[in-house]
Motif scaffolding. Structure first.
Motif, short mmCIF file in Angstrom:
data_model
loop_
_atom_site.label_atom_id
_atom_site.label_comp_id
_atom_site.label_asym_id
_atom_site.label_seq_id
_atom_site.Cartn_x
_atom_site.Cartn_y
_atom_site.Cartn_z
N GLY A 157 2.73 12.63 -0.07
CA GLY A 157 2.39 11.21 -0.05
C GLY A 157 1.69 10.73 -1.32
N ASP A 158 0.82 11.56 -1.89
CA ASP A 158 0.10 11.12 -3.08
C ASP A 158 1.03 10.95 -4.28
N GLU B 251 3.14 7.80 -3.82
CA GLU B 251 2.43 6.55 -4.13
C GLU B 251 2.36 6.33 -5.64
N THR B 252 2.05 7.39 -6.38
CA THR B 252 1.96 7.28 -7.84
C THR B 252 3.31 6.87 -8.43
N LEU C 192 4.18 3.17 -7.71
CA LEU C 192 3.38 2.19 -8.46
C LEU C 192 3.62 2.26 -9.97
N LYS D 296 -0.93 12.04 2.02
CA LYS D 296 -0.88 10.79 2.76
C LYS D 296 0.40 10.71 3.58
N GLU E 33 0.82 5.30 5.46
CA GLU E 33 -0.31 4.99 4.58
C GLU E 33 0.17 4.64 3.17
N VAL E 34 1.15 5.42 2.69
CA VAL E 34 1.73 5.15 1.37
C VAL E 34 2.30 3.74 1.35
N CYS E 35 3.04 3.44 2.40
CA CYS E 35 3.69 2.15 2.51
C CYS E 35 2.67 1.02 2.48
N ASN F 192 -0.38 1.07 1.34
CA ASN F 192 -1.08 1.00 0.05
C ASN F 192 -0.25 0.32 -1.03
N VAL F 193 1.04 0.68 -1.12
CA VAL F 193 1.84 0.07 -2.19
C VAL F 193 2.14 -1.39 -1.90
N LYS G 232 -0.66 -3.42 -2.98
CA LYS G 232 -0.73 -3.56 -4.44
C LYS G 232 0.45 -4.36 -4.98
#
Length: 230
Positions: free
Chosen positions: A37-38, A41-42, A45, A61, A65-67, A69-70, A73
Protein backbone atom coordinates in the motif's frame (compact mmCIF):
# COMPACT_ATOMS: atom_id res chain seq x y z
CA UNK A 1 -3.85 4.91 -28.86
CA UNK A 2 -2.50 8.39 -29.30
CA UNK A 3 -0.53 8.53 -26.07
CA UNK A 4 0.92 6.14 -23.59
CA UNK A 5 -1.64 5.25 -20.96
CA UNK A 6 -0.24 4.52 -17.53
CA UNK A 7 -1.74 1.93 -15.23
CA UNK A 8 -0.60 1.64 -11.61
CA UNK A 9 -0.92 -1.96 -10.49
CA UNK A 10 -0.79 -2.57 -6.73
CA UNK A 11 -0.95 -6.25 -5.84
CA UNK A 12 1.09 -8.19 -3.25
CA UNK A 13 0.60 -11.58 -4.91
CA UNK A 14 3.68 -11.71 -7.15
CA UNK A 15 2.29 -14.27 -9.59
CA UNK A 16 -0.95 -12.39 -10.16
CA UNK A 17 0.90 -9.09 -10.45
CA UNK A 18 3.22 -10.58 -13.06
CA UNK A 19 0.30 -12.00 -15.09
CA UNK A 20 -1.73 -8.80 -15.02
CA UNK A 21 1.32 -6.61 -15.80
CA UNK A 22 2.33 -8.86 -18.69
CA UNK A 23 -1.15 -8.81 -20.19
CA UNK A 24 -1.56 -5.04 -19.78
CA UNK A 25 1.82 -4.40 -21.43
CA UNK A 26 0.86 -6.64 -24.32
CA UNK A 27 -2.25 -4.47 -24.74
CA UNK A 28 -0.01 -1.41 -25.07
CA UNK A 29 -0.32 0.08 -21.58
CA UNK A 30 2.60 1.23 -19.48
CA UNK A 31 2.44 -0.55 -16.12
CA UNK A 32 3.82 0.80 -12.84
CA UNK A 33 4.00 -1.94 -10.22
CA UNK A 34 3.67 -1.79 -6.44
CA UNK A 35 3.67 -4.70 -4.00
CA UNK A 36 2.24 -2.90 -0.96
CA UNK A 37 0.00 0.00 0.00
CA UNK A 38 2.76 2.49 0.79
CA UNK A 39 4.49 1.97 -2.54
CA UNK A 40 1.14 2.23 -4.30
CA UNK A 41 0.34 5.56 -2.69
CA UNK A 42 3.74 7.01 -3.61
CA UNK A 43 3.45 5.85 -7.24
CA UNK A 44 -0.07 7.24 -7.62
CA UNK A 45 0.87 10.66 -6.23
CA UNK A 46 4.16 11.00 -8.12
CA UNK A 47 3.30 9.36 -11.46
CA UNK A 48 -0.39 10.37 -11.82
CA UNK A 49 -1.46 7.19 -13.66
CA UNK A 50 -4.61 7.18 -15.81
CA UNK A 51 -5.99 4.11 -14.05
CA UNK A 52 -5.15 2.43 -10.76
CA UNK A 53 -5.71 -1.29 -10.20
CA UNK A 54 -5.62 -1.63 -6.45
CA UNK A 55 -5.71 -4.78 -4.35
CA UNK A 56 -8.07 -4.49 -1.40
CA UNK A 57 -5.90 -6.41 1.10
CA UNK A 58 -2.23 -5.48 1.04
CA UNK A 59 0.68 -5.26 3.47
CA UNK A 60 1.28 -1.77 4.80
CA UNK A 61 -1.76 0.28 3.95
CA UNK A 62 -4.92 -1.44 2.78
CA UNK A 63 -6.42 -0.54 -0.57
CA UNK A 64 -9.23 1.45 1.01
CA UNK A 65 -6.77 3.62 2.93
CA UNK A 66 -4.61 4.23 -0.15
CA UNK A 67 -7.69 5.18 -2.08
CA UNK A 68 -8.92 7.58 0.58
CA UNK A 69 -5.50 9.22 0.92
CA UNK A 70 -4.93 9.84 -2.79
CA UNK A 71 -8.48 11.11 -3.27
CA UNK A 72 -7.95 13.54 -0.38
CA UNK A 73 -4.86 14.79 -2.19
CA UNK A 74 -6.82 15.47 -5.36
CA UNK A 75 -6.23 12.34 -7.48
CA UNK A 76 -9.40 12.10 -9.58
CA UNK A 77 -8.61 9.38 -12.12
CA UNK A 78 -10.12 5.89 -12.16
CA UNK A 79 -9.42 3.54 -9.28
CA UNK A 80 -10.51 -0.08 -9.71
CA UNK A 81 -10.39 -2.18 -6.56
CA UNK A 82 -9.50 -5.87 -6.89
CA UNK A 83 -11.23 -7.95 -4.21
CA UNK A 84 -11.31 -11.67 -3.47
CA UNK A 85 -14.66 -13.32 -4.17
CA UNK A 86 -17.29 -12.03 -1.78
CA UNK A 87 -14.64 -10.29 0.30
CA UNK A 88 -15.67 -6.96 1.68
CA UNK A 89 -17.61 -5.89 -1.38
CA UNK A 90 -20.35 -4.84 1.03
CA UNK A 91 -17.79 -2.82 2.91
CA UNK A 92 -16.73 -1.08 -0.28
CA UNK A 93 -20.41 -0.35 -0.81
CA UNK A 94 -20.93 0.93 2.70
CA UNK A 95 -17.93 3.22 2.98
CA UNK A 96 -17.07 5.37 0.08
CA UNK A 97 -13.34 5.51 -0.25
CA UNK A 98 -13.66 6.99 -3.71
CA UNK A 99 -13.34 3.69 -5.57
CA UNK A 100 -14.58 4.07 -9.16
CA UNK A 101 -15.33 0.39 -9.59
CA UNK A 102 -14.27 -3.07 -8.51
CA UNK A 103 -13.51 -6.46 -10.02
CA UNK A 104 -13.70 -9.74 -8.10
CA UNK A 105 -10.80 -12.21 -8.03
CA UNK A 106 -10.28 -14.65 -9.56
CA UNK A 107 -11.09 -12.66 -12.68
CA UNK A 108 -10.78 -13.53 -16.33
CA UNK A 109 -8.03 -11.42 -17.94
CA UNK A 110 -10.20 -10.72 -20.98
CA UNK A 111 -12.89 -9.31 -18.71
CA UNK A 112 -10.35 -7.06 -16.97
CA UNK A 113 -8.95 -5.85 -20.30
CA UNK A 114 -12.44 -5.15 -21.65
CA UNK A 115 -13.33 -3.25 -18.49
CA UNK A 116 -10.21 -1.08 -18.70
CA UNK A 117 -10.55 -0.47 -22.45
CA UNK A 118 -14.14 0.54 -21.95
CA UNK A 119 -13.33 2.93 -19.10
CA UNK A 120 -10.46 4.48 -21.01
CA UNK A 121 -12.65 5.02 -24.03
CA UNK A 122 -15.16 6.91 -21.92
CA UNK A 123 -12.97 8.82 -19.54
CA UNK A 124 -9.84 9.64 -21.48
CA UNK A 125 -11.47 10.68 -24.71
CA UNK A 126 -12.99 13.63 -22.96
CA UNK A 127 -10.09 15.81 -21.90
CA UNK A 128 -11.75 16.81 -18.69
CA UNK A 129 -13.15 14.38 -16.16
CA UNK A 130 -16.32 12.69 -17.37
CA UNK A 131 -19.41 14.50 -16.17
CA UNK A 132 -23.15 14.43 -16.88
CA UNK A 133 -25.54 17.26 -16.13
CA UNK A 134 -29.29 17.02 -15.68
CA UNK A 135 -31.67 19.49 -14.01
CA UNK A 136 -29.85 21.01 -11.00
CA UNK A 137 -27.44 18.09 -10.76
CA UNK A 138 -24.09 16.98 -12.09
CA UNK A 139 -22.84 13.39 -11.95
CA UNK A 140 -19.08 12.73 -11.78
CA UNK A 141 -18.84 8.96 -12.26
CA UNK A 142 -15.06 8.59 -11.74
CA UNK A 143 -15.27 9.78 -8.15
CA UNK A 144 -18.93 8.73 -7.81
CA UNK A 145 -20.18 12.06 -6.69
CA UNK A 146 -23.42 13.73 -7.44
CA UNK A 147 -23.47 17.50 -7.08
CA UNK A 148 -27.02 18.56 -6.31
CA UNK A 149 -27.76 22.27 -5.88
CA UNK A 150 -24.03 22.75 -5.30
CA UNK A 151 -23.93 20.13 -2.52
CA UNK A 152 -22.01 16.86 -2.74
CA UNK A 153 -24.00 13.66 -2.49
CA UNK A 154 -21.97 10.43 -2.32
CA UNK A 155 -23.11 7.44 -4.32
CA UNK A 156 -22.17 3.82 -3.66
CA UNK A 157 -20.40 1.99 -6.49
CA UNK A 158 -23.60 0.26 -7.55
CA UNK A 159 -25.72 3.43 -7.40
CA UNK A 160 -23.00 5.08 -9.45
CA UNK A 161 -23.12 2.36 -12.12
CA UNK A 162 -26.91 2.45 -12.25
CA UNK A 163 -27.11 6.24 -12.60
CA UNK A 164 -24.36 6.30 -15.23
CA UNK A 165 -26.17 3.69 -17.31
CA UNK A 166 -29.40 5.65 -17.13
CA UNK A 167 -27.68 8.92 -18.05
CA UNK A 168 -26.14 7.26 -21.10
CA UNK A 169 -29.58 5.89 -22.06
CA UNK A 170 -31.93 8.76 -21.27
CA UNK A 171 -35.60 8.42 -22.19
CA UNK A 172 -35.13 4.75 -23.13
CA UNK A 173 -36.95 1.90 -21.42
CA UNK A 174 -34.34 -0.34 -19.78
CA UNK A 175 -35.48 -3.78 -18.72
CA UNK A 176 -34.38 -5.14 -15.38
CA UNK A 177 -32.27 -7.97 -16.85
CA UNK A 178 -30.27 -5.57 -19.01
CA UNK A 179 -29.68 -3.28 -16.05
CA UNK A 180 -28.63 -6.14 -13.76
CA UNK A 181 -26.20 -7.43 -16.38
CA UNK A 182 -24.74 -3.96 -16.79
CA UNK A 183 -24.41 -3.28 -13.07
CA UNK A 184 -23.48 -6.65 -11.59
CA UNK A 185 -21.94 -8.36 -14.61
CA UNK A 186 -22.10 -11.85 -16.02
CA UNK A 187 -21.89 -14.13 -13.01
CA UNK A 188 -24.21 -12.01 -10.98
CA UNK A 189 -26.16 -13.82 -8.35
CA UNK A 190 -28.64 -11.05 -7.69
CA UNK A 191 -32.37 -10.91 -7.79
CA UNK A 192 -34.63 -8.13 -8.97
CA UNK A 193 -35.47 -7.23 -5.35
CA UNK A 194 -31.83 -6.23 -4.81
CA UNK A 195 -31.91 -4.07 -7.92
CA UNK A 196 -35.17 -2.43 -6.86
CA UNK A 197 -33.68 -1.67 -3.45
CA UNK A 198 -30.73 0.14 -5.05
CA UNK A 199 -33.13 2.09 -7.27
CA UNK A 200 -35.10 3.18 -4.19
CA UNK A 201 -31.91 4.39 -2.51
CA UNK A 202 -30.81 6.22 -5.64
CA UNK A 203 -34.19 7.91 -5.95
CA UNK A 204 -33.82 9.30 -2.44
CA UNK A 205 -30.63 10.99 -3.59
CA UNK A 206 -31.79 12.45 -6.91
CA UNK A 207 -35.55 12.98 -6.67
CA UNK A 208 -37.36 15.84 -4.98
CA UNK A 209 -40.04 13.36 -3.98
CA UNK A 210 -38.81 9.74 -4.08
CA UNK A 211 -42.38 8.43 -3.88
CA UNK A 212 -43.40 10.04 -7.14
CA UNK A 213 -40.15 10.11 -9.11
CA UNK A 214 -39.73 12.68 -11.83
CA UNK A 215 -36.57 11.18 -13.40
CA UNK A 216 -36.15 7.54 -12.46
CA UNK A 217 -39.53 6.18 -13.43
CA UNK A 218 -40.79 2.61 -13.16
CA UNK A 219 -42.14 1.00 -16.32
CA UNK A 220 -44.56 -1.61 -15.04
CA UNK A 221 -43.67 -5.20 -15.81
CA UNK A 222 -40.53 -4.21 -17.73
CA UNK A 223 -38.08 -2.11 -15.79
CA UNK A 224 -37.18 1.54 -15.64
CA UNK A 225 -36.78 4.66 -17.69
CA UNK A 226 -34.72 7.76 -16.93
CA UNK A 227 -36.87 10.65 -18.11
CA UNK A 228 -35.15 13.96 -18.76
CA UNK A 229 -35.59 16.46 -21.54
CA UNK A 230 -32.45 18.58 -21.35
Amino acid sequence: MNREIKIALAEDDENLRFLVAERMQSEGYKVLEASNGDEAETIILTEHPDIVLLDWMMPGKQGSEVCENVRAKGFDKLIIMMTAKGQDVDKIEAYNFGVSDYITKPFNMDVLVAMIDNKIKFSLNSEKSESYRFANMEHLPNTHLLIKDGRKVELTILENRILLYFLKNQNKVINREELMMEVWGYNADVNTRTLDMHIVRLRKKIETNADSPQYLQTVRGIGYKFVYQG
